[in-house]
Motif scaffolding. Structure first.
Motif, PDB file in Angstrom:
ATOM      1  N   ASN A  10     -28.916  43.225 -15.368  1.00 62.05           N
ATOM      2  CA  ASN A  10     -29.147  44.174 -17.228  1.00 62.05           C
ATOM      3  C   ASN A  10     -29.821  45.106 -15.878  1.00 62.05           C
ATOM      4  N   LYS A  11     -29.067  46.335 -16.508  1.00 66.80           N
ATOM      5  CA  LYS A  11     -28.612  47.362 -15.317  1.00 66.80           C
ATOM      6  C   LYS A  11     -30.098  48.362 -16.075  1.00 66.80           C
ATOM      7  N   THR A  12     -30.322  47.959 -17.174  1.00 63.47           N
ATOM      8  CA  THR A  12     -31.953  49.137 -17.418  1.00 63.47           C
ATOM      9  C   THR A  12     -33.189  48.486 -17.231  1.00 63.47           C
ATOM     10  N   ALA A  13     -33.308  47.257 -16.507  1.00 69.29           N
ATOM     11  CA  ALA A  13     -35.039  46.487 -16.424  1.00 69.29           C
ATOM     12  C   ALA A  13     -35.247  47.616 -15.113  1.00 69.29           C
ATOM     13  N   SER A  14     -36.801  47.214 -15.394  1.00 68.06           N
ATOM     14  CA  SER A  14     -38.183  47.407 -14.533  1.00 68.06           C
ATOM     15  C   SER A  14     -38.604  45.871 -14.381  1.00 68.06           C
ATOM     16  N   ILE A  15     -39.028  46.472 -12.410  1.00 68.12           N
ATOM     17  CA  ILE A  15     -39.245  45.289 -12.126  1.00 68.12           C
ATOM     18  C   ILE A  15     -40.525  45.504 -10.956  1.00 68.12           C
ATOM     19  N   ALA A  16     -41.291  44.676 -10.818  1.00 70.86           N
ATOM     20  CA  ALA A  16     -42.085  44.934  -9.820  1.00 70.86           C
ATOM     21  C   ALA A  16     -42.315  43.966  -9.265  1.00 70.86           C
ATOM     22  N   ILE A  17     -42.162  44.268  -7.970  1.00 71.00           N
ATOM     23  CA  ILE A  17     -41.997  42.575  -6.920  1.00 71.00           C
ATOM     24  C   ILE A  17     -43.800  42.812  -5.728  1.00 71.00           C
ATOM     25  N   ILE A  18     -44.390  42.408  -6.193  1.00 69.31           N
ATOM     26  CA  ILE A  18     -46.283  42.102  -5.731  1.00 69.31           C
ATOM     27  C   ILE A  18     -45.877  40.896  -4.157  1.00 69.31           C
ATOM     28  N   ILE A  19     -45.905  41.790  -3.207  1.00 68.96           N
ATOM     29  CA  ILE A  19     -45.338  40.827  -1.647  1.00 68.96           C
ATOM     30  C   ILE A  19     -46.546  40.683  -0.753  1.00 68.96           C
ATOM     31  N   SER A  20     -46.732  39.688  -0.685  1.00 66.18           N
ATOM     32  CA  SER A  20     -48.031  39.531   0.993  1.00 66.18           C
ATOM     33  C   SER A  20     -47.501  40.164   1.952  1.00 66.18           C
ATOM     34  N   ARG A  21     -48.735  40.823   2.823  1.00 67.96           N
ATOM     35  CA  ARG A  21     -48.711  40.848   3.888  1.00 67.96           C
ATOM     36  C   ARG A  21     -48.740  39.777   4.900  1.00 67.96           C
ATOM     37  N   PHE A  22     -49.779  38.660   4.731  1.00 65.73           N
ATOM     38  CA  PHE A  22     -50.146  37.969   5.062  1.00 65.73           C
ATOM     39  C   PHE A  22     -48.769  37.189   5.419  1.00 65.73           C
ATOM     40  N   ASN A  23     -48.416  36.726   6.935  1.00 66.88           N
ATOM     41  CA  ASN A  23     -47.116  35.976   7.555  1.00 66.88           C
ATOM     42  C   ASN A  23     -45.661  36.894   6.592  1.00 66.88           C
ATOM     43  N   GLN A  24     -46.323  38.222   7.322  1.00 63.81           N
ATOM     44  CA  GLN A  24     -45.578  38.795   6.518  1.00 63.81           C
ATOM     45  C   GLN A  24     -43.575  38.688   7.681  1.00 63.81           C
ATOM     46  N   PHE A  25     -43.802  38.390   8.319  1.00 66.47           N
ATOM     47  CA  PHE A  25     -42.216  38.238   9.013  1.00 66.47           C
ATOM     48  C   PHE A  25     -41.263  37.586   7.970  1.00 66.47           C
ATOM     49  N   ILE A  26     -41.894  36.357   7.890  1.00 65.21           N
ATOM     50  CA  ILE A  26     -41.420  35.412   6.892  1.00 65.21           C
ATOM     51  C   ILE A  26     -41.415  35.949   4.898  1.00 65.21           C
ATOM     52  N   THR A 119     -46.056  25.836   1.831  1.00 65.53           N
ATOM     53  CA  THR A 119     -45.263  24.863   3.114  1.00 65.53           C
ATOM     54  C   THR A 119     -46.506  23.932   3.752  1.00 65.53           C
ATOM     55  N   ASN A 120     -45.310  23.058   4.688  1.00 59.52           N
ATOM     56  CA  ASN A 120     -46.897  22.170   5.254  1.00 59.52           C
ATOM     57  C   ASN A 120     -47.094  23.057   6.951  1.00 59.52           C
ATOM     58  N   ASN A 121     -45.153  23.888   7.531  1.00 60.96           N
ATOM     59  CA  ASN A 121     -46.080  24.218   8.747  1.00 60.96           C
ATOM     60  C   ASN A 121     -44.909  25.269   8.560  1.00 60.96           C
ATOM     61  N   LEU A 122     -44.395  25.876   9.364  1.00 64.70           N
ATOM     62  CA  LEU A 122     -43.167  27.097   9.449  1.00 64.70           C
ATOM     63  C   LEU A 122     -42.319  26.815   9.697  1.00 64.70           C
ATOM     64  N   GLU A 123     -41.734  26.119  10.202  1.00 64.68           N
ATOM     65  CA  GLU A 123     -40.999  25.706  10.200  1.00 64.68           C
ATOM     66  C   GLU A 123     -40.551  25.196   8.496  1.00 64.68           C
ATOM     67  N   GLU A 124     -40.934  25.195   7.845  1.00 68.41           N
ATOM     68  CA  GLU A 124     -40.599  24.534   6.409  1.00 68.41           C
ATOM     69  C   GLU A 124     -40.333  25.887   5.602  1.00 68.41           C
ATOM     70  N   SER A 125     -41.516  27.036   6.056  1.00 72.35           N
ATOM     71  CA  SER A 125     -41.748  28.577   5.693  1.00 72.35           C
ATOM     72  C   SER A 125     -39.894  29.174   5.864  1.00 72.35           C
ATOM     73  N   ILE A 126     -39.826  29.546   6.638  1.00 72.95           N
ATOM     74  CA  ILE A 126     -38.820  29.737   7.911  1.00 72.95           C
ATOM     75  C   ILE A 126     -37.147  29.348   7.105  1.00 72.95           C
ATOM     76  N   GLU A 127     -37.527  27.775   6.455  1.00 68.22           N
ATOM     77  CA  GLU A 127     -35.951  27.781   5.923  1.00 68.22           C
ATOM     78  C   GLU A 127     -35.512  27.307   4.623  1.00 68.22           C
ATOM     79  N   ARG A 128     -36.877  27.490   3.973  1.00 66.24           N
ATOM     80  CA  ARG A 128     -37.045  28.191   2.429  1.00 66.24           C
ATOM     81  C   ARG A 128     -36.430  30.272   2.934  1.00 66.24           C
ATOM     82  N   ALA A 129     -37.091  30.797   3.946  1.00 67.79           N
ATOM     83  CA  ALA A 129     -36.451  32.439   3.728  1.00 67.79           C
ATOM     84  C   ALA A 129     -35.482  32.784   4.109  1.00 67.79           C
ATOM     85  N   GLY A 130     -34.324  32.000   3.820  1.00 68.67           N
ATOM     86  CA  GLY A 130     -33.285  31.792   4.552  1.00 68.67           C
ATOM     87  C   GLY A 130     -32.016  31.454   4.978  1.00 68.67           C
TER      88      GLY A 130
END
Length: 159
Positions: A10-26, A119-130
């Protein structure tokens, strides 16, 4: 029988992304996945993507509600990471955030897709972030693209 299914371009769509700064590296990895999917797969122009940063996941619904009220965007992608700690705080933040986002989406008929990890821990978060569990930011972007097109198709059918 009528069936409505939609693609993700959809080349014409407008999308907003809201990002939490907490745990920003993930969250940065989740955001990268979402942006790559929107631009490369959905063919969304960079000028049609708004990024808004908030302190934490709990603050996301307020901004989502504000954005939705003005109906300027076709979808909202929310990105954050809530990691379980030693108290029940995790449950309340996740539950309130998800419930409020669902209410906003239904109230304003705008897709709000979840790229928020719980997630239950940092490792799970990292696995789900790429890593080996994929990138949940990218998955949220794919869902947003498809939902935009489904809603547009429904609107055309109701005219």
């Amino acid at each position: 029988m009528k069936i409505i299914q939609s693609g993700i371009i959809n080349k014409t769509a407008s999308i907003a992304i809201i990002i939490s700064r907490f745990n920003q590296f993930i969250n940065n990895n989740l955001l990268s996945g979402a942006l790559d999917t929107l631009k490369r797969i959905g063919r969304i122009k960079e000028d049609n993507i708004l990024q808004i940063y908030v302190p934490g996941a709990y603050e996301i619904p307020l901004i989502a509600n504000y954005i939705s009220k003005y109906k300027k965007y076709n979808a909202i992608i929310v990105i954050g990471t809530i990691i379980k700690g030693s108290t029940d705080h995790f449950k309340y933040i996740a539950s309130d955030t998800y419930n409020n986002l669902s209410k906003i989406s239904m109230k304003y008929f705008i897709p709000i897709t979840l790229g928020i990890l719980t997630t239950n821990n940092l490792e799970e978060s990292i696995e789900r972030a790429g890593l080996k569990m994929g990138n949940k930011g990218s998955e949220a972007a794919l869902a947003a693209l498809e939902m935009i097109n489904v809603i547009e198709t429904l609107k055309k059918n109701n005219d």
